[in-house]
Design a protein around this motif. Structure first.
Motif, PDB file in Angstrom:
ATOM      1  N   ILE A  54      30.389  33.582   5.878  1.00  0.00           N
ATOM      2  CA  ILE A  54      30.004  32.326   6.517  1.00  0.00           C
ATOM      3  C   ILE A  54      30.840  31.249   5.841  1.00  0.00           C
ATOM      4  N   GLY A  55      31.777  30.692   6.593  1.00  0.00           N
ATOM      5  CA  GLY A  55      32.684  29.700   6.009  1.00  0.00           C
ATOM      6  C   GLY A  55      33.439  30.277   4.831  1.00  0.00           C
ATOM      7  N   HIS A  56      33.376  29.593   3.690  1.00  0.00           N
ATOM      8  CA  HIS A  56      34.113  30.068   2.518  1.00  0.00           C
ATOM      9  C   HIS A  56      33.300  31.045   1.676  1.00  0.00           C
ATOM     10  N   PHE A  57      32.070  31.363   2.124  1.00  0.00           N
ATOM     11  CA  PHE A  57      31.271  32.378   1.431  1.00  0.00           C
ATOM     12  C   PHE A  57      31.609  33.747   2.028  1.00  0.00           C
ATOM     13  N   ILE A  58      32.290  34.566   1.249  1.00  0.00           N
ATOM     14  CA  ILE A  58      32.807  35.849   1.734  1.00  0.00           C
ATOM     15  C   ILE A  58      32.175  37.003   0.956  1.00  0.00           C
ATOM     16  N   VAL A  59      31.708  38.008   1.686  1.00  0.00           N
ATOM     17  CA  VAL A  59      31.135  39.194   1.050  1.00  0.00           C
ATOM     18  C   VAL A  59      32.274  40.097   0.609  1.00  0.00           C
ATOM     19  N   ASP A  60      32.654  40.006  -0.660  1.00  0.00           N
ATOM     20  CA  ASP A  60      33.733  40.846  -1.169  1.00  0.00           C
ATOM     21  C   ASP A  60      33.228  41.869  -2.188  1.00  0.00           C
ATOM     22  N   ALA A  61      31.890  41.963  -2.310  1.00  0.00           N
ATOM     23  CA  ALA A  61      31.258  42.979  -3.158  1.00  0.00           C
ATOM     24  C   ALA A  61      29.883  43.267  -2.569  1.00  0.00           C
ATOM     25  N   PRO A  62      29.337  44.462  -2.789  1.00  0.00           N
ATOM     26  CA  PRO A  62      28.014  44.780  -2.240  1.00  0.00           C
ATOM     27  C   PRO A  62      26.972  43.728  -2.629  1.00  0.00           C
ATOM     28  N   MET A  63      26.123  43.353  -1.656  1.00  0.00           N
ATOM     29  CA  MET A  63      25.158  42.265  -1.862  1.00  0.00           C
ATOM     30  C   MET A  63      23.829  42.622  -1.203  1.00  0.00           C
ATOM     31  N   VAL A  64      22.732  42.457  -1.944  1.00  0.00           N
ATOM     32  CA  VAL A  64      21.404  42.645  -1.381  1.00  0.00           C
ATOM     33  C   VAL A  64      21.116  41.508  -0.401  1.00  0.00           C
ATOM     34  N   LEU A  65      20.612  41.835   0.782  1.00  0.00           N
ATOM     35  CA  LEU A  65      20.324  40.841   1.805  1.00  0.00           C
ATOM     36  C   LEU A  65      18.907  40.268   1.639  1.00  0.00           C
ATOM     37  N   GLY A  66      18.604  39.236   2.411  1.00  0.00           N
ATOM     38  CA  GLY A  66      17.257  38.666   2.471  1.00  0.00           C
ATOM     39  C   GLY A  66      17.036  37.469   1.571  1.00  0.00           C
ATOM     40  N   HIS A  67      16.310  36.461   2.092  1.00  0.00           N
ATOM     41  CA  HIS A  67      15.938  35.313   1.259  1.00  0.00           C
ATOM     42  C   HIS A  67      14.649  34.620   1.725  1.00  0.00           C
ATOM     43  N   GLU A  68      14.050  35.062   2.816  1.00  0.00           N
ATOM     44  CA  GLU A  68      12.797  34.454   3.293  1.00  0.00           C
ATOM     45  C   GLU A  68      11.637  35.345   2.865  1.00  0.00           C
ATOM     46  N   SER A  69      11.144  35.163   1.648  1.00  0.00           N
ATOM     47  CA  SER A  69      10.205  36.140   1.097  1.00  0.00           C
ATOM     48  C   SER A  69       8.968  35.533   0.454  1.00  0.00           C
ATOM     49  N   ALA A  70       7.926  36.366   0.414  1.00  0.00           N
ATOM     50  CA  ALA A  70       6.727  36.101  -0.380  1.00  0.00           C
ATOM     51  C   ALA A  70       6.361  37.408  -1.067  1.00  0.00           C
ATOM     52  N   GLY A  71       5.822  37.299  -2.275  1.00  0.00           N
ATOM     53  CA  GLY A  71       5.526  38.519  -3.003  1.00  0.00           C
ATOM     54  C   GLY A  71       4.466  38.328  -4.069  1.00  0.00           C
ATOM     55  N   THR A  72       4.326  39.343  -4.903  1.00  0.00           N
ATOM     56  CA  THR A  72       3.329  39.360  -5.967  1.00  0.00           C
ATOM     57  C   THR A  72       4.012  39.345  -7.321  1.00  0.00           C
ATOM     58  N   VAL A  73       3.550  38.511  -8.215  1.00  0.00           N
ATOM     59  CA  VAL A  73       4.129  38.431  -9.548  1.00  0.00           C
ATOM     60  C   VAL A  73       3.852  39.733 -10.304  1.00  0.00           C
ATOM     61  N   SER A  74       4.922  40.356 -10.792  1.00  0.00           N
ATOM     62  CA  SER A  74       4.823  41.648 -11.463  1.00  0.00           C
ATOM     63  C   SER A  74       4.805  41.518 -12.984  1.00  0.00           C
ATOM     64  N   SER A  75       5.594  40.584 -13.515  1.00  0.00           N
ATOM     65  CA  SER A  75       5.609  40.320 -14.961  1.00  0.00           C
ATOM     66  C   SER A  75       6.082  38.892 -15.178  1.00  0.00           C
ATOM     67  N   GLY A  86      -0.018  39.283 -10.799  1.00  0.00           N
ATOM     68  CA  GLY A  86      -0.913  39.452  -9.661  1.00  0.00           C
ATOM     69  C   GLY A  86      -0.975  38.266  -8.728  1.00  0.00           C
ATOM     70  N   ASP A  87      -0.460  37.109  -9.159  1.00  0.00           N
ATOM     71  CA  ASP A  87      -0.448  35.936  -8.275  1.00  0.00           C
ATOM     72  C   ASP A  87       0.425  36.200  -7.054  1.00  0.00           C
ATOM     73  N   ARG A  88      -0.028  35.712  -5.909  1.00  0.00           N
ATOM     74  CA  ARG A  88       0.751  35.803  -4.669  1.00  0.00           C
ATOM     75  C   ARG A  88       1.532  34.507  -4.501  1.00  0.00           C
ATOM     76  N   VAL A  89       2.841  34.638  -4.263  1.00  0.00           N
ATOM     77  CA  VAL A  89       3.687  33.444  -4.252  1.00  0.00           C
ATOM     78  C   VAL A  89       4.690  33.457  -3.106  1.00  0.00           C
ATOM     79  N   ALA A  90       4.992  32.244  -2.609  1.00  0.00           N
ATOM     80  CA  ALA A  90       6.167  32.048  -1.750  1.00  0.00           C
ATOM     81  C   ALA A  90       7.347  31.839  -2.684  1.00  0.00           C
ATOM     82  N   MET A  91       8.488  32.437  -2.345  1.00  0.00           N
ATOM     83  CA  MET A  91       9.633  32.464  -3.243  1.00  0.00           C
ATOM     84  C   MET A  91      10.740  31.542  -2.736  1.00  0.00           C
TER      85      MET A  91
END
Length: 353
Positions: A54-75, A86-91
């Motif tokens: 996207i524009g000047h951001f180029i995938v030139d190495a393997p990259m984990v996808l995703g950024h719209e997330s909510a989850g549980t605090v693990s540590s 155990g807290d539930r959070v928007a990230m």
């Protein structure tokens, strides 16, 4: 080294794989480790998958996808005080440097050294574990589902756009584009007090959804009319008087942008929220003679994420209706194909089991 962090990885343009990655280490005593439970698919994720950049951001190495997330605090790190396991959070997925001029003047979303999830070279959240500073994790109130928490990210984008537009009680607001962000801009605009909210799109199904969701009016352009003709018809048919107080483009389409400028009232505000071609033709005469307030909008800034949580928690804004599909982690690629094909509005991917 033991690895139990299954991840959905973009290796190169058009090629995604599931791999086990090292569990992220907490680099600061103020960091926390989160297990993402649900992740929404954003257009930018699909764009990287299809085009590799996207524009000047180029995938030139393997990259984990995703950024719209909510989850549980693990540590949690040793200095964390606001969260517990155990807290539930928007990230909030973008962490700025906190030291540059832009960060210090309160516009950290414009930090040139922003580390944003699933934007090269930074990994995203479609994995079992993801590390974040504690202050970029927002507790989900009781009664708010984790799925709703995953939609806080695009809601925060809409909050920032509406803030840029200065939407206030009694305003007339027109939003071009009835995709997820456009729909959320309409909903946030209503929550901010806009009296009339018009959703504009060419897709009849999207317009039907918009009318039942947050728009007071919907409108569609006609083939063959000029942008000036379309703007005049929009203003007349939607009862916008001398023009809309605020117009937001969430489409990125050149004709929509041009029509927006013509449909704004004298002294009105125009906000560019959607991204399209790098360069377009712009109605500079209309902008100048109307003395329009023209603003860009990029991601979200100070207070936007928390306000998004508060709006959903209070019931002033609902996001449940936008969720049109949920899939298991192992079906992530099929979900990406569905989004690329324009199926549904927002598809969520469950975290790995």
């Amino acid at each position: 080294m033991a690895q139990k962090n299954p991840s959905f990885i973009l290796h190169s343009q058009g090629k995604v794989l599931f791999e086990d990655r090292p569990i992220p280490e907490l680099k600061s005593p103020y960091d926390v480790l989160v297990e993402p439970q649900w992740t929404g698919i954003c257009g930018s994720d699909v764009h990287y998958w299809v085009h590799g950049r996207i524009g000047h951001f180029i995938v030139d190495a393997p990259m984990v996808l995703g950024h719209e997330s909510a989850g549980t605090v693990s540590s949690i790190g040793a200095s964390v005080t606001s969260l517990k396991v155990g807290d539930r959070v928007a990230m909030e997925p973008g962490v700025p440097c906190r030291r540059c001029v832009r960060c210090k003047d309160g516009k950290y979303n414009l930090c040139p050294d922003m580390a944003f999830a699933a934007t090269p070279p930074y990994d995203g959240t479609l994995a079992r574990y993801y590390a974040l500073p504690e202050d970029y994790c927002y507790k989900l109130p009781e009664g708010m589902s984790m799925e709703e928490g995953a939609l806080i990210e695009p809601t925060a984008v809409a909050v920032h756009i509406c803030k840029q537009g200065g939407v206030k009680p009694g305003d007339s607001l027109v939003v071009f584009g009835a995709g997820p962000v456009g729909l959320l801009c309409a909903a946030v605009g209503r929550a901010f007090g806009a009296k009339k909210v018009v959703s504009v799109d060419v897709n009849e199904e999207r317009l039907k959804f918009a009318k039942g969701y947050a728009a007071t009016d919907v409108w569609r352009s006609k083939a063959g009319e000029t942008v000036e003709e379309g703007a005049k018809r929009l203003v007349e048919e939607c009862g916008l008087g001398s023009g809309a107080d605020v117009i937001i483009d969430a489409s990125g389409a050149e004709p929509c942008i041009q029509m927006s400028v013509h449909a704004c009232r004298i002294g009105g505000t125009y906000v560019q929220g959607g991204m399209g071609k790098p360069d377009i033709q712009w109605p500079i005469m209309a902008m100048c003679t109307k003395e329009l307030n023209v603003k860009g909008s990029f991601r979200y800034g100070s207070g936007d994420y928390q306000l998004a949580v508060d709006l959903v928690a209070s019931g002033k804004l609902s996001v449940k209706e936008l969720i049109t599909g949920k899939v298991k982690f192992e079906d992530a690629e099929e979900a990406f194909k569905d989004v690329k094909a324009g199926k549904g509005i927002k598809i969520l991917i469950e975290g790995p089991k």
